[in-house]
Write an enzyme that holds these catalytic residues in place. Structure first.
Site, short mmCIF file in Angstrom:
data_model
loop_
_atom_site.label_atom_id
_atom_site.label_comp_id
_atom_site.label_asym_id
_atom_site.label_seq_id
_atom_site.Cartn_x
_atom_site.Cartn_y
_atom_site.Cartn_z
N HIS A 313 -23.35 -36.21 -26.05
CA HIS A 313 -23.48 -35.43 -24.83
C HIS A 313 -23.87 -34.01 -25.21
O HIS A 313 -23.40 -33.50 -26.23
CB HIS A 313 -22.14 -35.41 -24.07
CG HIS A 313 -22.30 -34.99 -22.65
ND1 HIS A 313 -22.34 -33.68 -22.28
CD2 HIS A 313 -22.50 -35.73 -21.54
CE1 HIS A 313 -22.53 -33.63 -20.96
NE2 HIS A 313 -22.63 -34.85 -20.49
N ASP A 371 -20.74 -43.17 -19.47
CA ASP A 371 -21.58 -44.35 -19.24
C ASP A 371 -21.29 -45.49 -20.20
O ASP A 371 -21.76 -46.60 -19.99
CB ASP A 371 -23.05 -43.96 -19.35
CG ASP A 371 -23.46 -43.12 -18.17
OD1 ASP A 371 -22.89 -43.34 -17.10
OD2 ASP A 371 -24.31 -42.24 -18.33
N1 ACO Z 1 -27.05 -42.15 -31.13
C1 ACO Z 1 -27.42 -41.77 -32.36
N2 ACO Z 1 -27.62 -40.47 -32.71
C2 ACO Z 1 -27.44 -39.55 -31.77
C3 ACO Z 1 -27.06 -39.89 -30.44
C4 ACO Z 1 -26.84 -41.25 -30.14
N3 ACO Z 1 -26.47 -41.63 -28.91
N4 ACO Z 1 -26.97 -38.76 -29.71
C5 ACO Z 1 -27.29 -37.75 -30.54
N5 ACO Z 1 -27.57 -38.23 -31.78
C6 ACO Z 1 -27.89 -37.44 -32.98
C7 ACO Z 1 -29.30 -36.88 -32.92
O1 ACO Z 1 -30.21 -37.76 -33.53
C8 ACO Z 1 -29.15 -35.59 -33.68
O2 ACO Z 1 -29.07 -35.90 -35.05
P1 ACO Z 1 -29.71 -34.87 -36.15
O3 ACO Z 1 -28.93 -33.60 -36.01
O4 ACO Z 1 -29.53 -35.55 -37.45
O5 ACO Z 1 -31.15 -34.70 -35.76
C9 ACO Z 1 -27.75 -35.09 -33.30
O6 ACO Z 1 -27.02 -36.29 -32.97
C10 ACO Z 1 -27.74 -34.14 -32.11
O7 ACO Z 1 -28.37 -34.78 -31.01
P2 ACO Z 1 -29.34 -34.10 -29.96
O8 ACO Z 1 -30.30 -35.14 -29.48
O9 ACO Z 1 -29.89 -32.83 -30.53
O10 ACO Z 1 -28.32 -33.73 -28.82
P3 ACO Z 1 -28.69 -33.38 -27.35
O11 ACO Z 1 -27.59 -32.50 -26.85
O12 ACO Z 1 -30.08 -32.86 -27.22
O13 ACO Z 1 -28.67 -34.81 -26.62
C11 ACO Z 1 -28.01 -36.69 -25.37
C12 ACO Z 1 -27.64 -35.27 -25.82
C13 ACO Z 1 -29.40 -36.69 -24.72
C14 ACO Z 1 -26.99 -37.14 -24.33
C15 ACO Z 1 -27.98 -37.64 -26.61
O14 ACO Z 1 -26.71 -37.63 -27.19
C16 ACO Z 1 -28.39 -39.08 -26.25
O15 ACO Z 1 -29.57 -39.37 -26.15
N6 ACO Z 1 -27.38 -39.99 -26.04
C17 ACO Z 1 -27.67 -41.36 -25.65
C18 ACO Z 1 -28.01 -41.43 -24.18
C19 ACO Z 1 -26.81 -41.24 -23.28
O16 ACO Z 1 -25.78 -41.87 -23.47
N7 ACO Z 1 -26.97 -40.36 -22.28
C20 ACO Z 1 -25.94 -40.14 -21.29
C21 ACO Z 1 -25.55 -38.70 -21.20
S1 ACO Z 1 -24.18 -38.55 -20.12
C22 ACO Z 1 -24.84 -38.57 -18.56
O17 ACO Z 1 -25.98 -38.31 -18.27
C23 ACO Z 1 -23.86 -38.97 -17.54
#
Ligand code: ACO
Length: 436
Positions: A313, A371
């Site tokens: 998140h 979720d």
């Molecule tokens: N699975 C694997 N790796 C992940 C995940 C994940 N679900 N989420 C983040 N990471 C990793 C990224 O690859 C990144 O790694 P790095 O530093 O080695 O490059 C690090 O964790 C940071 O992630 P970001 O993408 O920079 O974090 P951001 O805050 O931009 O993204 C997000 C947040 C979009 C929610 C992301 O965690 C994601 O895509 N999760 C899966 C989708 C999801 O469950 N979304 C629901 C959000 S809640 C809602 O809307 C109610």
């Protein structure tokens, strides 16, 4: 917001004069540096794609402390609201700032239930869609279309119009989502029953048919109501910011909310519950719990493009308090439906346990979000997977409206107009076709 005693000073290594920037305190949470005059003072913009450090507005509605895993609606912890209040009380709180007393609740429930029907013409509009259309495609269209039906509530600058549009949207979203569902399965639309609760009425419109009496199951009713409460608002997330930006042009509330629905559809936002359940289904098909290790390996491989959906998140870096509440509800619903041994739930629990012990997830502070479990609950209730995000939109509508109304009432409100760092071509002349 209050002006802080300290100020920020921005200095430049090239000898340009430094500038002082005011700092403000909110009631809780990080202070902000006011950069509104920065361009006028320095000729420079700030650069912050994805708004990682930018507060785009001031708001008194929802507060999240991502490190503590805390979510407050108007100061009330989400755990207390989910346990002691129902969704319509929560709507009252978000819209008007206070939980209703008995009379206020009676009046609010009466106002909402009086608007649950949609114009009969709406079903002909719905018929234009293919039967296999995604419910979010239908919802984007239907919500936008409401502005064509209610000409008396489209002036965003008129508080009475905004109020009636708010009540209409909250009242009609369940009817529209249920209609979208009934349309895709070829069943007759069920009219709302106003003696039922908000969640009970939604279950009725979804699962009743004209040929049989339908009795609302109180465990499922409560579970759905909790899903609605947990999704009601979440401060300046992507869809809410979309609604604010869209509404900032002065467009009507229905159009602004339709923009929010469109944004919510994405798998990185509201579409994650659908994506999480599909992911669990895929792991199950390919060997289940035994294969979690292989799946986690794929997730950790940056080139695979695979993410653990329902994890991570932007704001929560400790845990998502909604996920804990959702897990509780998940257990209750599965027990009620005799699905305690549901393989997907077991898989979800095993996946969560392994991920929470794995250094990749621990070091990146990745925890289950709401979720991760909400899909399993909805599936157990009998809601088809593609409808999950539409139900999220239904629940979030009140948050979108509360935020939109707050923006319009804010004396500092301006049309949203971000700037850019231009990296394209400098001026050049168009050559005649033969020389290109
Ligand atoms: N699975 C694997 N790796 C992940 C995940 C994940 N679900 N989420 C983040 N990471 C990793 C990224 O690859 C990144 O790694 P790095 O530093 O080695 O490059 C690090 O964790 C940071 O992630 P970001 O993408 O920079 O974090 P951001 O805050 O931009 O993204 C997000 C947040 C979009 C929610 C992301 O965690 C994601 O895509 N999760 C899966 C989708 C999801 O469950 N979304 C629901 C959000 S809640 C809602 O809307 C109610």
């Amino acid at each position: 917001m209050k002006l802080a005693d300290n100020k920020a000073t921005l200095s430049f290594s090239n000898g340009s004069p430094s500038v002082d920037l005011p700092v403000y305190h909110g009631s809780v949470g990080p202070d902000v540096v006011d950069i509104r005059k920065l361009y006028a003072q320095t000729g420079m913009f700030t650069y912050d794609p994805g708004f990682l450090s930018t507060a785009a507005c001031q708001s008194a509605i929802t507060y999240i402390d991502g490190d503590k895993g805390e979510l407050l609606y108007r100061g009330y912890p989400i755990e207390q609201l989910a346990t002691n209040c129902d969704y319509l009380e929560t709507c009252h709180l978000l819209l008007y700032g206070e939980l209703p007393n008995t009379d206020q609740k009676k009046d609010f429930v009466h106002r909402v239930t009086n608007h649950t029907m949609v114009n009969e013409q709406m079903q002909f509009f719905l018929r234009g869609f293919r039967r296999d259309a995604h419910p979010m495609a239908i919802m984007t269209g239907l919500v936008g279309a409401l502005s064509a039906f209610y000409h008396d509530s489209t002036d965003i600058n008129n508080p009475e119009h905004r109020e009636i549009a708010a009540i209409r949207l909250i009242a009609k979203m369940p009817t529209l989502v249920a209609m979208a569902y009934k349309y895709t399965v070829g069943q007759p639309y069920m009219y709302p029953k106003n003696n039922l609760s908000y969640a009970g009425n939604f279950l009725h419109m979804m699962f009743a048919t004209p040929c049989e009496e339908y009795k609302v199951n109180p465990v499922l009713e409560r579970a759905l109501d909790r899903i609605f409460i947990l999704h009601a608002d979440h401060e300046q997330n992507a869809s809410t910011s979309t609604v604010r930006l869209c509404g900032s042009s002065g467009t009507n509330p229905f159009a602004a909310i339709a923009a929010g629905v469109a944004c919510l559809w994405g798998p990185a936002h509201g579409g994650a519950n659908e994506a999480a359940l599909n992911m669990l289904g895929d792991i199950q098909k390919n060997g289940g719990v035994e294969k979690i290790g292989d799946f986690i390996k794929q997730v950790k491989d940056k080139n695979s493009g695979v993410k653990l959906m329902g994890f991570g998140h932007r704001v929560y870096k400790n845990y998502d308090p909604r996920a804990k509440l959702m897990q509780e509800t998940c257990k209750e619903v599965l027990q009620e439906m005799g699905l305690e041994n549901d393989p997907l739930f077991k898989l979800a629990m095993a996946l969560e346990k392994i991920a929470l012990e794995d250094d990749y997830f621990v070091s990146r502070k990745l925890y289950p979000n709401v979720d991760f479990y909400s899909g399993i609950v909805q599936r157990a209730i009998g809601i088809p997977v593609p409808l999950f995000t539409a139900i999220f939109a239904l629940a979030r509508t009140v948050g979108w409206i509360a935020q939109l109304n707050e923006m319009i009432g804010d004396p500092e409100y301006k049309i949203g107009r971000p700037r850019q760092l231009f990296t394209g071509s400098t001026p050049r002349d168009v050559k005649p076709m033969a020389q290109r």
